[in-house]
Scaffold this motif. Structure first.
Motif, short mmCIF file in Angstrom:
data_model
loop_
_atom_site.label_atom_id
_atom_site.label_comp_id
_atom_site.label_asym_id
_atom_site.label_seq_id
_atom_site.Cartn_x
_atom_site.Cartn_y
_atom_site.Cartn_z
N ARG A 46 11.68 23.42 -18.26
CA ARG A 46 11.13 23.07 -16.96
C ARG A 46 11.24 21.56 -16.70
N ILE A 47 11.21 20.75 -17.77
CA ILE A 47 11.46 19.31 -17.58
C ILE A 47 12.85 19.14 -16.97
N GLU A 48 13.82 19.90 -17.50
CA GLU A 48 15.17 19.83 -16.96
C GLU A 48 15.22 20.31 -15.52
N ALA A 49 14.51 21.43 -15.24
CA ALA A 49 14.56 21.99 -13.89
C ALA A 49 13.93 21.04 -12.87
N PRO B 41 0.83 -1.22 0.00
CA PRO B 41 0.00 0.00 0.00
C PRO B 41 0.86 1.26 0.00
N ARG B 42 2.03 1.21 0.62
CA ARG B 42 2.95 2.35 0.60
C ARG B 42 3.46 2.61 -0.82
N PHE B 43 3.84 1.51 -1.51
CA PHE B 43 4.31 1.66 -2.88
C PHE B 43 3.21 2.29 -3.74
N LEU B 44 1.99 1.78 -3.59
CA LEU B 44 0.88 2.29 -4.38
C LEU B 44 0.64 3.77 -4.07
N GLY B 45 0.65 4.12 -2.79
CA GLY B 45 0.45 5.52 -2.41
C GLY B 45 1.52 6.40 -3.01
N TYR B 46 2.75 5.90 -3.03
CA TYR B 46 3.85 6.66 -3.62
C TYR B 46 3.60 6.92 -5.09
N VAL B 47 3.19 5.87 -5.83
CA VAL B 47 2.96 6.02 -7.27
C VAL B 47 1.80 6.98 -7.54
N VAL B 48 0.68 6.79 -6.83
CA VAL B 48 -0.49 7.64 -7.08
C VAL B 48 -0.16 9.10 -6.76
N SER B 49 0.51 9.31 -5.63
CA SER B 49 0.84 10.68 -5.24
C SER B 49 1.78 11.33 -6.24
N PHE B 50 2.73 10.57 -6.73
CA PHE B 50 3.66 11.10 -7.73
C PHE B 50 2.90 11.50 -9.00
N LEU B 51 1.95 10.64 -9.42
CA LEU B 51 1.20 10.93 -10.64
C LEU B 51 0.31 12.15 -10.47
N ILE B 52 -0.36 12.26 -9.31
CA ILE B 52 -1.26 13.40 -9.11
C ILE B 52 -0.47 14.71 -9.06
N THR B 53 0.68 14.68 -8.38
CA THR B 53 1.52 15.88 -8.38
C THR B 53 1.98 16.18 -9.80
N PHE C 143 5.94 12.71 -23.84
CA PHE C 143 7.32 12.85 -23.39
C PHE C 143 7.38 13.35 -21.95
N MET C 144 6.53 14.34 -21.63
CA MET C 144 6.49 14.85 -20.25
C MET C 144 6.15 13.74 -19.26
N TRP C 145 5.14 12.93 -19.63
CA TRP C 145 4.72 11.89 -18.69
C TRP C 145 5.74 10.77 -18.59
N SER C 146 6.41 10.45 -19.71
CA SER C 146 7.46 9.43 -19.61
C SER C 146 8.58 9.95 -18.72
N ASN C 147 8.78 11.26 -18.73
CA ASN C 147 9.82 11.82 -17.87
C ASN C 147 9.39 11.79 -16.40
N ILE C 148 8.10 12.01 -16.14
CA ILE C 148 7.63 11.91 -14.77
C ILE C 148 7.77 10.47 -14.27
N ALA C 149 7.50 9.50 -15.14
CA ALA C 149 7.69 8.09 -14.76
C ALA C 149 9.18 7.83 -14.46
N PHE C 150 10.05 8.39 -15.29
CA PHE C 150 11.48 8.24 -15.07
C PHE C 150 11.88 8.82 -13.71
#
Lengths: 213, 213, 213, 213
Positions: free
Chosen positions: D13-16, C55-67, D88-95
């Motif tokens: 901003r992707i770089e920043a 659940p921590r991993f999932l929360g991390y992923v979801v929070s990262f995506l929403i930000t 590209f922006m989203w692939s960078n967020i995943a990265f």
């Protein structure tokens, strides 16, 4: 937008990464200064408890200044760099590794200010950071050919001397740590003052418009 | 890419380092707001527990706004600076040292909101940050000669007055802390509002295209 | 280097401060994922203990995506802004205040995923952030006159609709939190997917060179 | 200031954002190296206690270098990107999500260096980051059409090979983790060395002025 042919990746992101690491290293130490916890009804003790934090406050200030010394040094040096290569990037990552190690070695010294091992770790950290910065100057002005063309060779000579001033004092402080720790400690406190004072190298970048013919 | 002759290292990295320190100082306080820990089966208490966090929420908001006041002030001032020198760089490092101290003094005040010593530490921190910013304005517009040429002297006068508004109120709040702490606390809360309101200095940078002749 | 007369402080530092706050908000949550502590000799339990962190991993992923959703939104909007004023700067500081609050509200939801108060705090945080972004669009395209001249009004209309999609779903989720919390939770999980998919507004910035006449 | 028509939001901003996330990920691990706490009178044990921290020091260095590998890789790749789009922006967020996960997986490995599950989590994290970077190269050089026009196709081929070198070794290390964990560990330690050494792709960006006709 199109980079000139033959130029490698620029220095902009090296600067941005560096500023991020410096900003974090500078502000991490405030996390070590904890708000005193008092039982309800004991608030009269607060002035005394806040006063007892003074070594933490001092450590915060000194650490901030020393990190600032390296920031100014790297800033001025990078300012005249016109491009980078893989070796320069990696020497910069090594430099940043030493910078972000400073919160640890400063905290160690703050807690054990007269222990030889703490004085040593601190001095070795600072010495290595200074030497990497000096190595970058040698490489960029020599084989790497990374600086702006047409720069005055005295800039490199004076800049190099200024960078080496630190490691010279730090080496003495490391040796003295085993015999007279308090002198070693004083030497460390003196170095930031030396660096904040203007130097002869400033002539090459501290021109006021009135100086121009 | 080649800097004009006679110009020192630019202000770009001063801005980048500042933005890093401001971003960290602004976000560090959320770490003080902890998710309430409840035993299994006690979840019915969660609304009450979250409600009890309101002083933390308030402290977070106030601290964010006050840091924002300094960010806006430094941002506008640096915008018109055209180059930097060693003294300006170091005054900026001193300014950032006071900014990244804010999470500590705000947390101290948040925990002991009516204790004179907490009100003092907070006020001294804010006053010093304001005075350093004012000193930078004096230096850059006077002996340092760091601003864009041809700037309206009223910009410096009005900007200086606006910066000094804070230290003036803070000094009063520091004195009052020992007699009527609650008035001191209210004064601190009022200052961000004063700064968020537009000022006469804005005329010099808040021109809409329609205003132009 | 000299700003054109009449232009206020640029948007560069607003972007830099924002990127710093976003980067910190995005990475703070990994601090919540703790390495499991095991007694010597119990290492055989490690796979199970790591698995229990899901659940921590999932929360991390979801929070990262929403930000990330908010970062992309603010990035695209600011890209077409050509200058800023005091109101715009402060609305941006309010926006960043809501962004750096996300680690708290996400952690609250991660710990109490089906409690109405946690679902509410989370939804209110996201709704406010969306509304501030929308308010900035209205102000900058209207009275503030901060955008590039000659922009297509459909860009503002489609961009505004896309921004409001979030608050619309979040408002429904807040209401449903008190009746069917699990549906509320699912609605929150769906929104990042909606935003990652391309939208009609992309036509105005996602031109490939081949599209040009 | 006015973006050319048809170009999407830039890469600045992707770089920043990336530099912010990298800077935080790089420096977070020093928080894991704690100053040893000693009772008054036991300071003679300090050298031994500091010496016992060596696995933490080593973990810090390795983690810094591995994060540096990805920073250099993304830096060089983004350098030649001329514009971005939503994918590209989203692939960078995943990265970046995978990058800021590194402090966790490195800490897990540092604590359980010979446990298959720790070796796996670490390897999967690194492999995914490498594959996302490779996917970005494929997309940007192919359907996305995001690179500078007129780039040498060998740059993409050699760059891609260099990126895939990591995932290839990591995959082997993941498999070996279940049979000979110590070999798996050694493979991980070797990879940063491979990446720090110059490669054939450098020819396309590491031109010295003297090389030009």
């Amino acid at each position: 937008m199109h980079p000139p042919p033959g130029s490698g990746p620029g220095k902009g992101r090296i600067e941005a990464l560096s500023d991020g690491v410096f900003a974090i290293a500078m502000t991490l130490l405030i996390l070590d200064v904890k708000v005193p916890a008092l039982e309800p009804g004991q608030e009269a003790l607060l002035p005394q408890k806040v006063g007892e934090l003074w070594p933490r406050f001092l450590g915060y200030v000194v650490s901030f200044l020393i990190t600032g010394v390296f920031w100014v040094g790297q800033h001025v040096q990078l300012h005249y760099v016109r491009r980078s290569d893989r070796l320069f990037m990696w020497s910069n990552i090594a430099f940043l590794m030493l910078i972000s190690f400073l919160p640890f070695s400063t905290a160690l010294l703050g807690q054990y200010p007269l222990q030889p091992v703490a004085l040593c770790v601190y001095g070795v950290n600072l010495t290595l950071a200074g030497l990497v910065l000096y190595g970058q100057l040698l490489y960029a002005s020599g084989p790497g050919n990374l600086f702006e063309p047409g720069m005055d060779p005295r800039f490199f000579a004076l800049g190099g001397q200024r960078i080496l001033m630190g490691p010279a004092v730090y080496s003495a402080a490391i040796l003295l740590a085993f015999f007279v720790p308090v002198v070693s400690l004083i030497l460390y406190a003196v170095v930031p003052v030396l660096y904040i004072l203007p130097g002869r190298v400033d002539r090459f970048w501290h021109h006021r418009p009135a100086d121009r013919p």
